[in-house]
Design an enzyme around this catalytic site. Structure first.
Site, mmCIF file in Angstrom:
data_model
loop_
_atom_site.group_PDB
_atom_site.id
_atom_site.type_symbol
_atom_site.label_atom_id
_atom_site.label_comp_id
_atom_site.label_asym_id
_atom_site.label_seq_id
_atom_site.Cartn_x
_atom_site.Cartn_y
_atom_site.Cartn_z
ATOM 1 N N GLU A 434 15.193 -9.339 -12.499
ATOM 2 C CA GLU A 434 14.233 -8.770 -13.451
ATOM 3 C C GLU A 434 14.931 -8.290 -14.710
ATOM 4 O O GLU A 434 14.395 -8.385 -15.810
ATOM 5 C CB GLU A 434 13.426 -7.646 -12.794
ATOM 6 N N HIS A 502 4.570 -3.386 -3.089
ATOM 7 C CA HIS A 502 3.741 -4.263 -3.923
ATOM 8 C C HIS A 502 2.542 -3.553 -4.537
ATOM 9 O O HIS A 502 1.750 -4.185 -5.225
ATOM 10 C CB HIS A 502 3.225 -5.438 -3.076
#
Ligand SMILES: Cc1ncc(C[n+]2csc(CCOP(=O)(O)OP(=O)(O)O)c2C)c(N)n1
Length: 698
Positions: A434, A502
């Site tokens: 990321e 998540h």
């Protein structure tokens, strides 16, 4: 620069021995300038507290100057670190500018906002220095982003002026232990990008020896078998060796043979910074380091074979005079007016010098705030995809990337079919990093593209936090010289079930990152309008797509048209009422509407749609009519965005209130997996209704 240094660009040939092709007189002059600057700071400006942070590049300087003089292409860019001033001087940065920045005076790199050693140099006519960061390792992924943008300009936009351009990134040997280094190395080698990793190995990261940073203390040796990487190593204090290796490294990258890592060993002749006494080095070590000083080595190379001693002395004298004149001029610079420090957090009337579509001269269509709904209702996934598709089709500088977004179309299917339609040059998968995704986007934005990186889930933006922060602050800390507008998309929140990985929203973290705008659409129509505004804008935008709403029936709306835009900071009143104002966003809007209807009371529901900026006016106007305010959000309670809204309402509408400002939120826990547990903690329509009753009856 003075007369001597300019008058004779190349040395007269007095010897049969060939020197590597280079303007050695200029090398000598700049080395003298760099030394004179160091000495001035150490002897005068730091003791006088006119420079607060000082990092000497003594020992690193010669090789850096040679490196900088080789960056001659218009689209070359280099990102250094706090010890990179000699390289900057070689690029053409004015001495007064460098010194004024060290003294935190008006103008310069940052108008006194950033440490003077954190350089930037926008240069529309030649090599630029991308904005450096204070964080070690943060320079790597934006530079590979620049290199990938070079390839995009060459191959997708067919601009031949990028054919020989390169990206160069400087780092100390300790920086090779950072996430950023490895992320960038992976990107550069898998994509075969034109980037040069230039590692200045002085053996110490402040006081920590290089054996802690890479086994055996030699990153070049350890990377010898790294695929697609040309690795070179040598002595950065020997002028001929340094010049030869730098020329080889630059030629390799310029000739499109792939990335190169050049490690040069150099001594750090001073402490890490002015304050560092080097007590951790033995006297013998310090002595051995001084024995490697490149300045006498350059002298011995040039004098008398290529230059008289008198000429060398004259160059040193001229450097001293020029630096002294720069000191006088820098000291005359005022401090910036304090009230100006509030400017340039976001794009203003005056464009940044580099970065984004605006400074690249690309004018975006204004769009229409009037929805022109067409066809059946579509879900939010389709709405976002259709908007991306239209902007990809109409703006060749838009490009999408992230994990699994290529052939698979993303794990949420948002980018399904887009690679097929626009090609792998514009819509592509990335390595699983990321930091690499966001850092690369920063470099691409600086190169005039509009990157649209995707993070797979909100929590997985965590490894990119450094790049996110540095991106957001860029415009402010460079005083509007650089900005990196992008649209960073990521799904947030629960979906059927929760879990700690998540399902968080945590939007408030981004609201708290200066320079980022934050969009939180609750439905397909708003998603289209906000996304289009973001894609045509001039600021970095965090675009948060709620997982539960991506395919929710409630969130489906007709496509509002290819021109539809929604300005940021404009809330929407989705239900009008006069007894209570509910302020909410994202997945909670549907629940609030349901609760409002079920309550039997006249309740107003406001969907904020963006949190930075947020529409406080709409909220205050509503509360002034309803006299009651309830804030509902999915994020955690403590220091959630609701706390900000409550504080503003309490501050500015206190006399209007007939009941305390109330919040209904998740408690301060991670998201639980089992739906029974999840439903116990996420605000439900029923609990919202109970709260409405309690407040109306207060
Ligand atoms: C991410 C991060 N961690 C820690 C620091 C504090 N710090 C500043 S410089 C430095 C050492 C870096 O050494 P190296 O990369 O070898 O460069 P050198 O200073 O030797 O030129 C450290 C630990 C920082 N700036 N950023």
């Amino acid at each position: 620069m003075g007369s001597l240094a300019r008058s004779k660009p190349s040395l007269p040939a007095r010897s049969q021995r060939a020197l590597p092709a280079l303007d050695w007189r200029r090398v000598a002059y700049l080395l003298h300038v760099s030394r004179a600057l160091d000495a001035l700071e150490e002897k005068t400006l730091v003791p006088e507290k006119k420079v607060l942070y000082q990092f000497s590049a003594r020992g690193h300087d010669l090789a850096q100057i040679i490196l900088g003089l080789g960056l001659t292409e218009r689209h070359d860019a280099v990102c250094g670190y706090y010890r990179s001033r000699p390289m900057l001087l070689a690029l053409g940065v004015e001495i007064e500018e460098a010194l004024g920045s060290s003294m935190a005076r008006a103008g310069g790199y940052s108008d006194g906002r950033d440490i003077g050693v954190v350089f930037n140099y926008p240069n529309p006519h030649g090599a630029s220095a991308l904005p450096m960061c204070g964080g070690v390792g943060a320079q790597y992924t934006p530079t590979v982003g620049w290199a990938q943008a070079i390839e995009y300009h060459r191959t997708v936009l067919q601009d031949a002026s990028y054919d020989h351009a390169i990206g160069v990134v400087l780092g100390g040997e300790a920086s090779v232990a950072t996430n950023g280094f490895w992320s960038a190395l992976t990107i550069a080698t898998t994509q075969k990008l034109p980037v040069l990793f230039y590692i200045e190995d002085n053996g110490y990261g402040i006081s920590v020896p290089s054996t802690f940073q890479t086994p055996g203390a030699d990153i070049a040796a350890n990377l010898a078998s790294f695929k697609n990487l040309h690795v070179i190593s040598g002595d950065g204090t020997d002028p001929v060796t340094a010049a030869t290796l730098i020329a080889e490294a630059q030629a390799h990258v310029r000739d499109r043979q792939g990335p190169c890592l050049l490690r040069l060993t150099v001594p750090r002749l001073q402490g890490h910074s002015f304050q560092d006494t080097q007590a951790y080095k033995s006297a013998a070590t310090v002595e051995a380091e001084w024995a490697r000083d490149p300045l006498p080595k350059l002298h011995d190379l040039l004098v008398p074979e290529w230059m008289e001693q008198a000429e060398w002395d004259a160059l040193a004298q001229e450097a001293a005079e020029v630096v002294e004149a720069a000191r006088v001029a820098a000291e005359q610079r005022p401090v910036a007016r304090p009230e100006t420090v509030l400017r340039h957090v976001f794009s203003e009337a005056e464009p940044q010098v580099m970065g984004g579509l605006r400074s690249a001269g690309v004018a975006m269509p204004e769009g229409s705030e009037r929805a022109a709904p067409e066809g059946a209702r579509i879900n939010m996934v389709t709405a976002i995809r259709r908007t991306l598709e239209h902007e990809l089709a109409t703006n060749p500088r838009v490009l999408l990337f992230g994990e699994d977004i290529g052939p698979k179309g993303g794990v949420h299917a948002v980018t399904l079919g887009l690679q097929e339609k626009f090609g792998a040059g514009r819509v592509f998968d990335t390595s699983l990093s990321e930091e690499g995704i966001v850092g690369r986007a920063v470099g691409m934005a600086l190169a005039g593209l509009m990157p649209v990186p995707e993070i797979q889930f909100r929590k997985y933006a965590d490894p990119a936090v450094e790049q996110i922060n540095d991106c957001g602050t860029m415009r402010w800390r460079t005083n509007n010289r650089f900005a990196a507008p992008m649209v960073l998309r990521m799904p947030v929140g629960f979906f059927k079930c929760g879990d700690p990985w998540h399902s968080q929203t945590n939007e408030v973290q981004f609201v708290h990152s200066p320079g980022w705008k934050v969009a939180v659409p609750s439905n397909a129509e708003d998603a289209v309008g906000l996304l289009r505004t973001a894609l045509r804008g001039d600021d970095p935008v965090m675009f948060l797509e709620h997982r539960a709403m991506l395919d929710a029936a409630w969130a489906r709306r007709p496509y509002p048209g290819d021109d539809y835009v929604i300005p940021f900071g404009r809330a929407k009143t989705t239900i009008s009422g006069n007894r209570l104002t509910i302020v909410t966003w994202g997945a909670m809007v549907e629940r609030c509407e349901e609760a409002a209807r079920a309550s039997g009371h006249s309740v107003e529901v406001i969907d904020l749609r963006t949190l930075m900026p947020w529409d406080s006016r709409a909220v205050l106007e509503s509360v002034s009519r309803t006299h009651r305010c309830l804030i509902v959000h999915e994020d955690l309670r403590t220091a959630g965005f609701g706390a900000e809204i409550a504080a503003v309402v309490a501050d500015e509408a206190f006399m209007e209130l007939d009941a305390p400002v109330a919040r209904l939120t998740m408690p301060d826990i991670p998201s639980p997996h089992n739906p029974v547990l999840l439903n116990h903690v996420v605000p439900s329509a029923e609990r919202i209704r109970e709260k409405i009753d309690a407040l109306v009856e207060f």
